[in-house]
Design a protein around this motif. Structure first.
Motif, short mmCIF file in Angstrom:
data_model
loop_
_atom_site.label_atom_id
_atom_site.label_comp_id
_atom_site.label_asym_id
_atom_site.label_seq_id
_atom_site.Cartn_x
_atom_site.Cartn_y
_atom_site.Cartn_z
N GLU A 4 21.03 15.32 -4.95
CA GLU A 4 20.25 15.00 -5.00
C GLU A 4 19.70 13.75 -6.06
N THR A 5 20.17 12.58 -6.64
CA THR A 5 19.98 11.37 -6.82
C THR A 5 19.51 10.49 -5.21
N PRO A 6 19.16 10.93 -4.60
CA PRO A 6 18.18 9.75 -3.68
C PRO A 6 16.61 9.90 -3.20
N ALA A 7 16.22 11.34 -4.26
CA ALA A 7 14.77 11.84 -3.95
C ALA A 7 14.75 11.90 -5.75
N ILE A 8 14.86 11.14 -6.67
CA ILE A 8 14.89 10.84 -8.19
C ILE A 8 13.68 9.15 -7.74
N SER A 9 14.29 7.81 -7.13
CA SER A 9 13.41 6.84 -7.07
C SER A 9 12.26 6.46 -5.92
N PRO A 10 11.96 6.82 -5.47
CA PRO A 10 11.45 6.33 -4.20
C PRO A 10 9.79 5.69 -5.21
N ALA A 11 9.73 7.03 -5.44
CA ALA A 11 8.33 7.47 -5.24
C ALA A 11 8.00 5.96 -6.51
N ALA A 12 8.72 5.91 -7.84
CA ALA A 12 8.82 4.88 -8.13
C ALA A 12 8.67 2.95 -7.70
N ALA A 13 9.48 3.03 -6.41
CA ALA A 13 9.90 1.88 -6.08
C ALA A 13 8.26 2.28 -5.18
N ILE A 14 7.63 2.79 -4.79
CA ILE A 14 6.45 2.41 -3.71
C ILE A 14 5.56 2.59 -4.88
N ARG A 15 5.81 2.34 -5.77
CA ARG A 15 4.57 2.57 -7.09
C ARG A 15 4.55 0.65 -7.55
N ASP A 16 6.12 0.46 -8.19
CA ASP A 16 5.75 -1.03 -8.03
C ASP A 16 5.84 -2.16 -7.15
N ALA A 17 5.82 -1.63 -5.68
CA ALA A 17 5.41 -2.73 -4.56
C ALA A 17 3.81 -2.37 -4.51
N ILE A 18 2.90 -1.38 -4.97
CA ILE A 18 1.91 -1.29 -5.11
C ILE A 18 0.78 -1.91 -5.84
N LEU A 19 1.92 -1.98 -7.40
CA LEU A 19 1.63 -3.31 -8.37
C LEU A 19 1.47 -4.50 -7.93
N ASP A 20 2.75 -4.59 -7.06
CA ASP A 20 2.86 -6.01 -6.54
C ASP A 20 1.80 -6.35 -5.58
N ALA A 21 1.50 -6.25 -4.47
CA ALA A 21 0.97 -6.05 -3.32
C ALA A 21 -0.91 -6.28 -3.94
N THR A 22 -1.19 -5.43 -5.43
CA THR A 22 -2.74 -5.34 -5.58
C THR A 22 -3.25 -6.08 -7.01
N GLY A 23 -2.03 -5.87 -7.75
CA GLY A 23 -1.70 -6.17 -10.00
C GLY A 23 -2.73 -4.27 -9.98
N CYS A 24 -2.17 -3.34 -9.24
CA CYS A 24 -3.01 -2.50 -9.95
C CYS A 24 -2.24 -1.29 -10.24
N LYS A 25 -2.04 -0.60 -11.66
CA LYS A 25 -0.93 -0.06 -11.94
C LYS A 25 -2.16 1.39 -12.25
N PHE A 26 -0.48 2.30 -11.41
CA PHE A 26 -1.63 3.40 -10.95
C PHE A 26 -0.40 4.61 -12.14
N TYR A 27 -0.77 5.38 -13.07
CA TYR A 27 -0.08 6.56 -14.07
C TYR A 27 0.45 7.84 -13.34
N VAL A 28 0.09 8.37 -12.97
CA VAL A 28 -0.09 9.32 -12.14
C VAL A 28 0.97 9.81 -10.52
N GLU A 29 1.76 10.13 -10.44
CA GLU A 29 1.93 10.26 -8.70
C GLU A 29 1.82 12.32 -9.25
N PRO A 30 1.10 12.49 -7.44
CA PRO A 30 1.65 11.25 -6.33
C PRO A 30 -0.07 10.76 -6.63
N MET A 31 0.07 9.15 -6.31
CA MET A 31 -0.75 7.89 -5.69
C MET A 31 -1.40 8.39 -4.70
N THR A 32 -2.28 9.03 -4.51
CA THR A 32 -2.78 10.12 -3.14
C THR A 32 -4.06 8.70 -2.78
N PRO A 33 -4.66 9.41 -1.86
CA PRO A 33 -5.44 7.98 -1.97
C PRO A 33 -7.36 8.04 -2.36
#
Length: 786
Positions: free
Chosen positions: A744-773
């Motif tokens: 089960e472990t591989p399903a845990i962290s991808p969402a948060a890693a993508i969120r961190d990359a979006i923060l790095d790219a844009t400076g925007c912080k999102f707190y609800v998943e999924p981060m839909t369009p």
């Protein structure tokens, strides 16, 4: 690391040929047809009571055999969560009993209030449309906090979701640093520590929405009677649990039920619940034991099986200028829907993993959790069992702190992540502990693959509507469920006449490759090649050894311990028999690659010859067999990290994952190729959870708004990049071969890693998943970026 012969081999799956050629038989493939078909009558309100049901016109439809309603079934409540049962002295551990076969009390939209039995599905569909139902309808409550507020009124809620729980509260738990420790730090509470002006402080609110498993094969079963016993063939992860629950639901001895589990087309947690098997068994009995098939539709799968619990988290933290967390607090609310199913255990996993992941430097912590009944769809187990939600909360916090402080997110996390010295202070006996930890090595591999330092520099000053970023997320996960619940398993191994080995498990293959790793572990323990081990993939509760089932990443760890013990017992019996047949063999005998050797390494006899002799020896014929049951009272912490590289198109609200890698610390790998496959599948689900997948519920009616694959979005191959997998092997001393969790472990962290990359790219912080369009677009617009 000690070199083993069979464990560690990247061999092909033992079921590969049957599955790719179509020879593998799933539940519906085995169903004798024609047979009777059964379909459910679902409620068209989300809260209330059935006053009457008129099925007179439905009974006139040609082909209809019977219509049963909520007024016909036994008045028995039973549990459906896929956990072991407990003796009376441990009755508090039992799953919540709050289901009936059919119920006049409607708790969710689409609740089960009747069933039509007919000669074919066309007749069923026609009959369902003709049934008239009269309801008393009550207001729907979907928000868990609102539900608990109603339950807090004097005398409880006016219409509690479950009559036995007028407060609408499933459970509440609290783990908090002791007063003595706080006093030694000069604080009266965790809140005092968090608000200490000598430290930085932040307060955040996060949410994670309901995700569905979307396995290929829907929930299906067929039942018939044979020798006065109900036989249920079902696509389930937990055949022994299904047998017990059918017995409980029908009020009959458990031995009067036989459950067979063929190959299964995916489960991911849905099939760790007992869904329609008890109703199917009862209907079968009511129609004289004729075979009755009950297959639910994809739409029913969305609204009337158990997806991931939606949760909300209120988090606070304080930290110093040297990257040390000082204190943290989390309060979580979880929505179990109209029925308990797995209840409070899921949100407990959320807050526990939140605490475990970064608990090295902090001095004080408070973890509180509530689970509420609501009129939303009932929820339950899904891959990683509450931990992805807790990981989302932990990593949103860590990502924000690192970004706001101008720190490297990897360095900040490494400063605070658990180590091999970690022991959970709130778990009795120190069972939850990290005996090994390879997080730093995992991070080194992940950083190199994603080119972390280089990309950080390249992406630092981007402007314009399309930007790029890299992100990271760590994760932690326990292996198995001890000491919180019973961990037991049984394995049986037999020496065949031709010298091959027969292996039989109660643990279930559900597509994850369990049969393959069990075969390898048995081969290692006995001293034969994996190719000479034949495993029985079907479970049959009349003959299969007991096992609680496939969940919690427990099988290789717990059931694997039973395999190893049984294999070692059989190995000894084989060598003892060889000594009997060949008394003049030199010194201590050993067994390697299917050959008995003497102390000098000379061949004494091969297993093919010895096996034949054991069955047909005129003086000492015997079947060499071992049947071993184990109880596991240990646990092990697994962990790792995900790194992601993304492109963000802000006007479109679109995120493209360019590169992503998941690096696992899962102890010794039994089969590296299978681990890689598990990582790929888990990452795909994690990406879906981060960007697409959300079961949308109308809060006014409790109705699921997107119960089809047209409207419920999962990632396709077009949405996924090349999925990179890697691992670091540090054998854990508690695992049968040094192994720990990986399923089960591989399903845990991808969402948060993508969120961190979006923060790095844009400076925007999102707190609800999924981060839909839609959510991304609104966030970028609010930040003035579009």
């Amino acid at each position: 690391m000690e070199k083993l012969k069979e464990v560690g081999r990247p061999i092909k799956r033992v079921d590969a040929a049957d599955k790719v050629t179509g020879r593998a038989k799933f539940t519906d493939d085995l169903c004798p047809k024609p047979c009777l078909e059964a379909k459910i009558l679902h409620s068209t309100i989300g809260n209330g009571r059935v006053i009457s049901i008129d099925a007179s016109e439905a009974l006139k439809v040609p082909g209809v055999v019977a219509v049963f309603t909520c007024f016909d079934v036994p008045d028995i409540v039973y549990p459906v969560g896929g956990h072991p049962w407990y003796a009376d002295r441990d009755a508090s551990h039992r799953d919540i009993a709050d289901r009936k076969l059919l119920d006049d009390r409607v708790r969710i939209y689409g609740d089960n209030i009747g069933v039509v039995v007919a000669e074919d599905t066309v007749a069923c569909d026609r009959a369902l449309k003709l049934i008239k139902v009269e309801y008393e309808e009550w207001p729907v409550v979907y928000d868990p906090k609102e539900s608990l507020a109603l339950g807090a009124a004097e005398g409880g809620a006016e219409h509690p979701v479950q009559d036995r729980k007028p407060d609408n509260l499933v459970a509440h738990t609290l783990a908090v640093t002791s007063d003595d420790k706080l006093a030694a730090l000069g604080y009266s509470s965790v809140e005092d520590a968090i608000n200490d002006p000598a430290y930085h402080h932040v307060s955040l609110h996060m949410e994670s929405r309901e995700q569905s498993q979307v396995h290929i094969e829907t929930c299906t079963s067929y039942c018939y009677m044979e020798n006065n016993k109900i036989v249920c063939v079902s696509s389930t992860q937990i055949p022994h649990v299904v047998r017990r629950v059918i017995g409980q639901a029908l009020g009959i001895p458990w031995g009067d039920v036989r459950v067979i589990k063929p190959y299964i087309g995916g489960g991911f947690g849905t099939k760790q619940d007992v869904h329609y098997e008890p109703l199917n068994a009862w209907v079968c009995k009511m129609v004289g034991g004729r075979c009755v098939r009950m297959e639910i539709s994809r739409e029913e799968l969305f609204w009337d099986t158990s997806g991931r619990q939606p949760k909300s988290f209120d988090v606070e933290a304080s930290w110093d200028d040297d990257m040390n967390l000082h204190a943290r607090k989390i309060c979580a609310y979880s929505n179990t829907g109209g029925y308990g199913h797995h209840g409070h255990a899921l949100v407990l996993n959320s807050v526990n993993s939140f605490r475990w992941l970064y608990h090295t430097q902090e001095k004080a912590v408070r973890c509180e959790a509530y689970t509420a009944y609501t009129n939303g769809p009932h929820t339950g187990a899904m891959r990683a069992y509450g931990v992805p939600e807790g990981n989302w909360a932990a990593e949103c916090l860590m990502g924000d702190i690192a970004y706001d402080m101008g720190w490297d997110g990897v360095e900040f996390r490494l400063k605070n992540v658990y180590t091999d010295q970690f022991v959970d202070e709130f778990t009795p006996g120190g069972v939850i502990a990290a005996h090994t930890c390879a997080i730093p090595e995992c991070v080194e591999k992940g950083k190199a693959y994603i080119e972390w330092d280089k990309k950080k520099r390249e992406y630092a000053n981007e402007t314009g509507p399309i930007r790029h970023g890299v992100g990271v997320s760590f994760f932690v996960y326990k292996t198995a469920v001890a000491p919180f619940a019973l961990e037991t398993a049984t394995a049986a191994v037999t020496l065949n006449q031709d010298g091959t080995i027969q292996l039989q498990m109660g643990a279930t293959e559900i597509g994850q490759g369990a049969d393959t790793v069990f075969s390898q572990m048995a081969a290692e323990a006995i001293g034969v090649r994996t190719e000479d081990v034949h495993i029985v993939s079907f479970q049959d509760t009349d003959v299969t050894p007991y096992d609680t089932g496939a969940y919690a990443s427990r099988q290789t760890y717990v059931s694997g311990t039973a395999v190893k013990k049984a294999g070692e017992t059989l190995r000894k019996k084989i060598l003892d028999y060889a000594r009997f047949v060949y008394p003049n063999a030199q010194g201590e005998l050993t067994l390697e690659d299917g050959v008995v050797l003497d102390a000098l390494g000379h061949k004494v006899v091969d297993l093919a010859t010895l096996g034949l002799d054991s069955y047909y020896n005129m003086d000492h014929a015997c079947q060499l067999h071992a049947h071993e049951t184990i109880n596991v009272h240990t646990n092990a912490i697994a962990g790792g990290c995900t790194f992601a590289d993304v492109t963000v198109d802000m006007p479109l609200g679109k995120v493209t994952v360019n590169k992503i890698i998941n690096v696992q610390d899962s102890g010794r790998l039994i089969n590296p190729k299978l681990v890689e496959q598990q990582i790929h599948g888990g990452m795909a689900q994690g990406i879906g959870y981060g960007l697409f997948e959300e079961l949308q519920v109308d809060p006014k009616t409790g109705r699921v708004l997107n119960p089809t694959l047209l409207d419920y979005k999962i990632p396709t191959t077009m949405d996924l990049p090349d999925l990179a997998a890697d691992f670091v092997e540090k054998p854990d001393p508690t695992g049968p071969y040094g192994n720990k969790a990986v399923g089960e472990t591989p399903a845990i962290s991808p969402a948060a890693a993508i969120r961190d990359a979006i923060l790095d790219a844009t400076g925007c912080k999102f707190y609800v998943e999924p981060m839909t369009p839609q959510r991304l677009f609104e966030g970028f617009k609010e930040a003035g970026l579009i």
